[in-house]
Design a protein around this motif. Structure first.
Motif, mmCIF file in Angstrom:
data_model
loop_
_atom_site.group_PDB
_atom_site.id
_atom_site.type_symbol
_atom_site.label_atom_id
_atom_site.label_comp_id
_atom_site.label_asym_id
_atom_site.label_seq_id
_atom_site.Cartn_x
_atom_site.Cartn_y
_atom_site.Cartn_z
ATOM 1 N N LEU A 10 10.398 -116.092 11.531
ATOM 2 C CA LEU A 10 10.999 -117.058 11.582
ATOM 3 C C LEU A 10 10.630 -118.081 12.297
ATOM 4 N N HIS A 11 10.137 -119.264 11.895
ATOM 5 C CA HIS A 11 9.656 -120.527 12.826
ATOM 6 C C HIS A 11 10.736 -121.260 12.961
ATOM 7 N N LEU A 12 10.884 -121.800 14.262
ATOM 8 C CA LEU A 12 11.779 -122.897 14.504
ATOM 9 C C LEU A 12 11.116 -123.997 15.239
ATOM 10 N N TRP A 13 11.097 -125.054 14.569
ATOM 11 C CA TRP A 13 10.398 -126.346 15.202
ATOM 12 C C TRP A 13 11.249 -127.326 15.762
ATOM 13 N N GLY A 14 11.173 -127.740 16.865
ATOM 14 C CA GLY A 14 11.714 -129.106 17.445
ATOM 15 C C GLY A 14 11.119 -130.258 17.352
ATOM 16 N N VAL A 15 11.777 -131.389 16.695
ATOM 17 C CA VAL A 15 10.888 -132.389 16.602
ATOM 18 C C VAL A 15 11.588 -133.651 17.313
ATOM 19 N N PRO A 16 10.852 -134.632 17.835
ATOM 20 C CA PRO A 16 11.508 -135.845 18.546
ATOM 21 C C PRO A 16 12.118 -136.605 17.315
ATOM 22 N N THR A 17 12.947 -137.704 17.754
ATOM 23 C CA THR A 17 13.611 -138.525 16.942
ATOM 24 C C THR A 17 12.583 -139.355 15.796
ATOM 25 N N ARG A 18 11.504 -139.860 16.485
ATOM 26 C CA ARG A 18 10.667 -140.397 15.869
ATOM 27 C C ARG A 18 9.930 -139.631 14.478
ATOM 28 N N ALA A 19 9.887 -138.283 14.648
ATOM 29 C CA ALA A 19 9.323 -137.512 13.780
ATOM 30 C C ALA A 19 10.408 -136.897 12.721
ATOM 31 N N VAL A 20 11.889 -137.237 12.730
ATOM 32 C CA VAL A 20 12.730 -136.684 11.818
ATOM 33 C C VAL A 20 12.467 -136.917 10.534
ATOM 34 N N ALA A 24 11.891 -134.056 7.499
ATOM 35 C CA ALA A 24 12.497 -133.831 6.191
ATOM 36 C C ALA A 24 11.925 -133.732 5.104
ATOM 37 N N ALA A 25 10.615 -134.680 5.150
ATOM 38 C CA ALA A 25 9.531 -134.871 4.039
ATOM 39 C C ALA A 25 8.998 -133.608 3.904
ATOM 40 N N ARG A 26 8.554 -132.810 5.114
ATOM 41 C CA ARG A 26 7.979 -131.617 4.843
ATOM 42 C C ARG A 26 8.552 -130.442 4.194
ATOM 43 N N MET A 27 10.110 -130.713 4.170
ATOM 44 C CA MET A 27 11.023 -129.728 3.409
ATOM 45 C C MET A 27 10.631 -129.613 2.085
ATOM 46 N N HIS A 62 17.093 -132.693 14.596
ATOM 47 C CA HIS A 62 15.873 -132.548 15.447
ATOM 48 C C HIS A 62 15.468 -131.007 15.196
ATOM 49 N N ARG A 63 15.744 -130.131 14.506
ATOM 50 C CA ARG A 63 15.284 -128.567 14.538
ATOM 51 C C ARG A 63 15.392 -128.308 13.190
ATOM 52 N N TRP A 64 13.940 -127.623 12.724
ATOM 53 C CA TRP A 64 13.907 -127.071 11.187
ATOM 54 C C TRP A 64 13.206 -125.853 11.356
ATOM 55 N N ALA A 65 13.399 -124.969 10.179
ATOM 56 C CA ALA A 65 13.047 -123.666 10.221
ATOM 57 C C ALA A 65 12.511 -123.344 8.957
ATOM 58 N N LEU A 66 11.633 -122.095 9.175
ATOM 59 C CA LEU A 66 10.982 -121.639 8.026
ATOM 60 C C LEU A 66 11.172 -119.929 7.954
ATOM 61 N N LEU A 67 11.756 -119.363 7.164
ATOM 62 C CA LEU A 67 11.750 -117.893 6.919
ATOM 63 C C LEU A 67 11.029 -117.490 5.918
ATOM 64 N N VAL A 68 10.199 -116.436 6.150
ATOM 65 C CA VAL A 68 9.317 -115.785 5.363
ATOM 66 C C VAL A 68 9.218 -114.327 5.324
ATOM 67 N N ALA A 69 9.325 -113.466 4.385
ATOM 68 C CA ALA A 69 9.077 -112.330 4.174
ATOM 69 C C ALA A 69 7.822 -112.225 3.650
ATOM 70 N N LEU A 91 3.901 -132.663 14.386
ATOM 71 C CA LEU A 91 5.186 -133.252 14.423
ATOM 72 C C LEU A 91 5.988 -132.714 15.591
ATOM 73 N N ALA A 92 5.838 -131.378 15.886
ATOM 74 C CA ALA A 92 6.776 -130.877 16.767
ATOM 75 C C ALA A 92 6.592 -130.867 18.240
ATOM 76 N N ALA A 93 7.669 -130.883 19.023
ATOM 77 C CA ALA A 93 7.734 -130.874 20.443
ATOM 78 C C ALA A 93 7.472 -129.669 20.968
ATOM 79 N N GLU A 94 8.260 -128.794 20.261
ATOM 80 C CA GLU A 94 8.347 -127.445 20.689
ATOM 81 C C GLU A 94 8.301 -126.463 19.420
ATOM 82 N N ARG A 95 8.184 -125.049 19.611
ATOM 83 C CA ARG A 95 8.046 -124.096 18.523
ATOM 84 C C ARG A 95 8.490 -122.808 19.104
#
Length: 231
Positions: A10-20, A24-27, A62-69, A91-95
């Protein structure tokens, strides 16, 4: 019964407002990349939120996730150097990355059983759980009314290290990822806390879900931060 994957991440990426907007496009963009990534058995790009009501009001742009098996840990390692992770890194400020091994799973997600089947394995050390449901439209209102007491109780549960509402992007929070200090803490919440037991009872009686899944994992590694801390 499907064979459990070699690894789940599970990846969780936190992004700043300018990168929202870019996040969303990366989804949409990353679906194509994941379809071609070696070793991917099952993947979901997810929005996140507080999980307090499971409505759109919970959503956190400001937070997006990727779950992979994954077929194997080696496939997951190779993915870490690929274009998807690199793009999110820009994009992310933290991961936060959680690496897990399935212990047990019940139910389906999009018609699949991505984490194997039922199991009785217990483990020492931290564990994680994923709950996910697709609501029946006519039962949704009753479900949303029942959620807040359980969500509030979850935040107070002993041994909880992290809880994040998750839902398939771009909208709709349909589940929870939670990280616990040990298996006993998770079982205490799932089987002995009154608000959760009441919702479990009503779920069976009122048939809220058209599809549901509950999975439990041994946590192998936690790397990075979420909200400025490592859970």
């Amino acid at each position: 019964m499907s064979t459990p994957p070699g690894l789940v991440t599970l990846h969780l990426w936190g992004v700043p407002t300018r990168a929202v907007p870019a996040a969303a496009a990366r989804m949409a963009l990353d679906r194509r990349h994941l379809a071609r990534a070696p070793g991917v058995r099952f993947a979901k790009l997810l929005g996140t939120g507080s999980g307090r009501t499971f409505s759109v009001a919970d959503a956190d742009p400001h937070r997006w996730a990727l779950l992979v098996a994954w077929d194997s840990a080696a496939d997951a390692d190779a993915f870490e150097t690929g274009r998807t992770v690199r793009a999110w890194g820009e994009l992310a400020a933290e991961r936060l990355v959680v690496r897990m091994r399935p212990l047990s799973s019940r139910g389906t997600w999009s018609g699949a059983a991505p984490f194997g089947g039922p199991g009785r394995t217990r483990c020492a050390g931290p564990v994680a759980s994923i709950t996910r449901a697709r609501l029946r439209a006519l039962r949704a209102a009753a479900f949303y009314r029942a959620v807040p007491p359980v969500a509030a109780d979850l935040q107070r549960a002993p041994g909880l290290r992290l809880a994040v509402g998750i839902g398939e992007a771009p909208v709709g929070l349909q589940g929870t990822f939670s990280l616990w200090s040990d298996d006993g803490a998770l079982r205490q919440f799932a089987h002995r806390r009154s608000p959760h037991l009441e919702v479990v009872r009503r779920t069976a009686a009122e048939r809220w879900y058209a599809e549901e899944l509950f999975a439990r994992f041994q946590v192998l590694a936690v790397e990075g931060t979420v909200g400025g801390r490592t859970p």
